[in-house]
Design an enzyme around this catalytic site. Structure first.
Site, PDB file in Angstrom:
ATOM      1  N   SER A 104       9.840   1.994   9.228  1.00 56.10           N
ATOM      2  CA  SER A 104      10.100   2.332   7.832  1.00 56.10           C
ATOM      3  C   SER A 104      11.579   2.650   7.615  1.00 56.10           C
ATOM      4  CB  SER A 104       9.189   3.483   7.395  1.00 56.10           C
ATOM      5  OG  SER A 104       9.275   3.701   6.013  1.00 56.10           O
ATOM      6  N   ASP A 248      13.265   0.873   0.590  1.00 56.13           N
ATOM      7  CA  ASP A 248      13.581   1.233   1.957  1.00 56.13           C
ATOM      8  C   ASP A 248      13.347   0.019   2.852  1.00 56.13           C
ATOM      9  OD1 ASP A 248      10.798   1.209   2.143  1.00 56.13           O
ATOM     10  OD2 ASP A 248      10.688   3.019   3.363  1.00 56.13           O
ATOM     11  N   ASP A 250      11.231  -1.222   4.966  1.00 55.08           N
ATOM     12  CA  ASP A 250       9.974  -1.980   4.994  1.00 55.08           C
ATOM     13  C   ASP A 250       9.354  -2.105   3.612  1.00 55.08           C
ATOM     14  OD1 ASP A 250       9.160   0.717   4.874  1.00 55.08           O
ATOM     15  OD2 ASP A 250       7.281   0.283   5.917  1.00 55.08           O
ATOM     16  N   ASP A 252       8.083  -0.150   1.404  1.00 51.53           N
ATOM     17  CA  ASP A 252       6.941   0.581   0.867  1.00 51.53           C
ATOM     18  C   ASP A 252       7.390   1.718  -0.053  1.00 51.53           C
ATOM     19  OD1 ASP A 252       7.868   2.276   2.877  1.00 51.53           O
ATOM     20  OD2 ASP A 252       5.895   2.631   3.759  1.00 51.53           O
TER      21      ASP A 252
END
Length: 490
Positions: A104, A248, A250, A252
């Site tokens: 992440s 961000d 990734d 999400d």
């Protein structure tokens, strides 16, 4: 020491040994996951996705090959893609599990292994402990069988894009968007989603658009971090954008920037949260459920009561928010995570959030209003709610426990000049039991807790005042910030 399951899976530095992310750890983890699924009688499809961090391609291959050798029907997503695509695929395929190789918004040195269970929600206790026990029973990684898996095509990605493109509620499309994926994997998918939804006027931060595991232009690849959105806001001002969107790595999480008379600024997660809560409840049936966490603003609960909706509060993390209750139409956490379409993605989704924000901003623009105007209207209705966060980053994790112990031994009776009541959630009964201390007064609220994903102690601050008393709320927030910053002393 062995790397253990934390927030829905593994996360740690890439390196050698059992306490780091490496191919052997991923092989043994996946073998343990396969054994756990078998023990539950959960044969079937498993979806595996990845981001573009260091090691992600190798870890992805290892996970798919181990699962295939264990007899599962593996859907290996075709390329580095946002985490929400994996969450969507798990839910839409009714897969028994999903794995996303990602860390992440962690530093560039890290990678991770995120697990979804059937239905598309993140892994929770006690499943994580059971999987750890199954991992411990796996032998040497070299002895684990592996079978090569062919990548899937683009059908699931196309279905995801069609789903998020269906989220807009208005016909308004005149909107200019500035966007950055912060060197992550969300850029191509976000632009495709916005265009599919009818928002074609998208300008991107070129230097941050292509995936780059070094994250060279930001100190930390997290849109919460000061300075991470500077290039985005400069672009937004340059092109005359209506909104700015930062994802961000990734994709999400979604941070939203807005123009103000004093220049561009990023909205806090709580500000975007109440805006989206109001927007989604306007089209939801009476009695629908909205949810947020113990560290988020108190405003969503007041909004829900006024709009005839139900409200739930959970522990931090979308593994809990996704399970907040039946009839969930929206959930958010102040750390820039928003679940705007829980029927399709039972997790935070930065791409879908960007679509819903763009739709709302475009409709407001037809009425010569902005997201800031809509936020001000909510403050007039419910009072001004100012928030902030103080994060104490550490290199020695023992410091976090020492600070929490010191706080518990001398809980304050007053903050920002008003009495407060202390609640130690470590001793609380029920689902909100966690390592956190809550301090609440008539117009102030502070939550202190260790981060679940980073080496930080986090202090979440809120000051409330009538809309006309911004000075009073600001002064109280300043006092709370000073108190929280002083926690690291001693």
């Amino acid at each position: 020491m062995t790397l253990r399951f934390g927030t829905a899976g593994l996360r740690g530095p890439v390196g050698d040994g059992p306490d780091c992310m490496n191919e052997d750890v991923v092989v043994r983890t996946t073998a343990g996951l396969a054994r756990w699924l078998d023990a539950r009688g959960s044969g079937g499809t498993v979806v595996v996705g990845r981001d573009a961090r260091t090691g992600s391609a190798e870890f992805f291959a290892a996970a798919t090959e181990v699962l295939a050798a264990a007899g599962f029907d593996v859907v290996a997503l075709p390329r580095p893609l946002p985490t929400p695509v994996t969450a969507y695929a798990v839910r839409t395929l009714d897969a028994v599990a999903g794995v996303q190789i990602t860390a992440s918004h962690n530093p560039a040195t890290d990678n991770g292994y995120k697990v979804y269970t059937r239905g598309g929600a993140q892994l929770v206790e006690p499943d994580d402990r059971e999987i750890e026990a199954a991992i411990d029973a796996v032998g040497d990684a070299a002895s684990v069988p592996r079978v090569t898996v062919a990548p899937a095509g683009d059908e699931l990605v196309a279905r995801y894009l069609a789903r998020v493109a269906s989220l807009p509620r208005s016909a308004a499309r005149e909107l200019r968007v500035a966007l950055t994926p912060l060197h992550g994997v969300g850029g191509e998918t976000a632009v495709a989603a916005l265009r599919a939804a009818g928002f074609g006027d998208v300008h991107v931060v070129d230097a941050q658009f292509a995936p780059d595991p070094r994250f060279p232009t930001v100190e930390f690849p997290n849109p919460e971090e000061p300075g991470s959105a500077d290039a985005l806001l400069a672009l937004a001002a340059e092109v005359g954008a209506d909104i700015a969107v930062a994802l961000d790595p990734d994709a999400d999480r979604c941070a939203v920037g807005v123009p103000t008379p004093d220049g561009w600024r990023m909205l806090r997660g709580d500000e975007t949260g109440v805006l989206l809560g109001d927007r989604i409840l306007a089209g939801a049936p009476r009695g629908a459920l909205v949810a947020t966490t113990i560290v988020s603003s108190s405003l969503l609960g007041k909004l829900a009561a006024a709009r005839g909706a139900r409200y739930a509060q959970t522990l931090t993390g979308f593994k809990w928010l996704a399970r907040a209750g039946d009839g969930l139409v929206y959930a958010y956490e102040e750390a820039l995570g928003h679940c705007v379409d829980p029927d399709a993605v039972r997790d935070k989704d930065g791409i879908a959030t960007a679509i819903v924000v763009a739709d709302y901003a475009a409709e407001l623009k037809t009425r010569r209003r902005t997201l800031v105007d809509a936020l001000d209207a909510l403050y007039r209705e419910f009072g001004l709610h100012l928030g902030d966060q103080v994060s104490i980053r550490v290199t020695d994790l023992a410091r976090i426990g020492a600070i929490m112990s010191r706080l518990r031994s001398a809980l304050p009776a007053e903050l920002a000049g008003e009495p407060v009541t202390a609640t130690d959630l470590a001793t609380a009964a029920g689902p909100l039991r966690t390592d956190a201390v809550v301090l609440e007064g008539a117009s102030v609220r502070v939550v202190v807790r260790p981060s679940g994903t980073e080496p930080k102690l986090k202090c979440y601050l809120e000051a409330v005042a009538p809309d006309g008393d911004r000075g009073g709320a600001t002064a109280r927030l300043r006092a709370l910030r000073a108190w929280a910053s002083a926690l690291s002393d001693g």
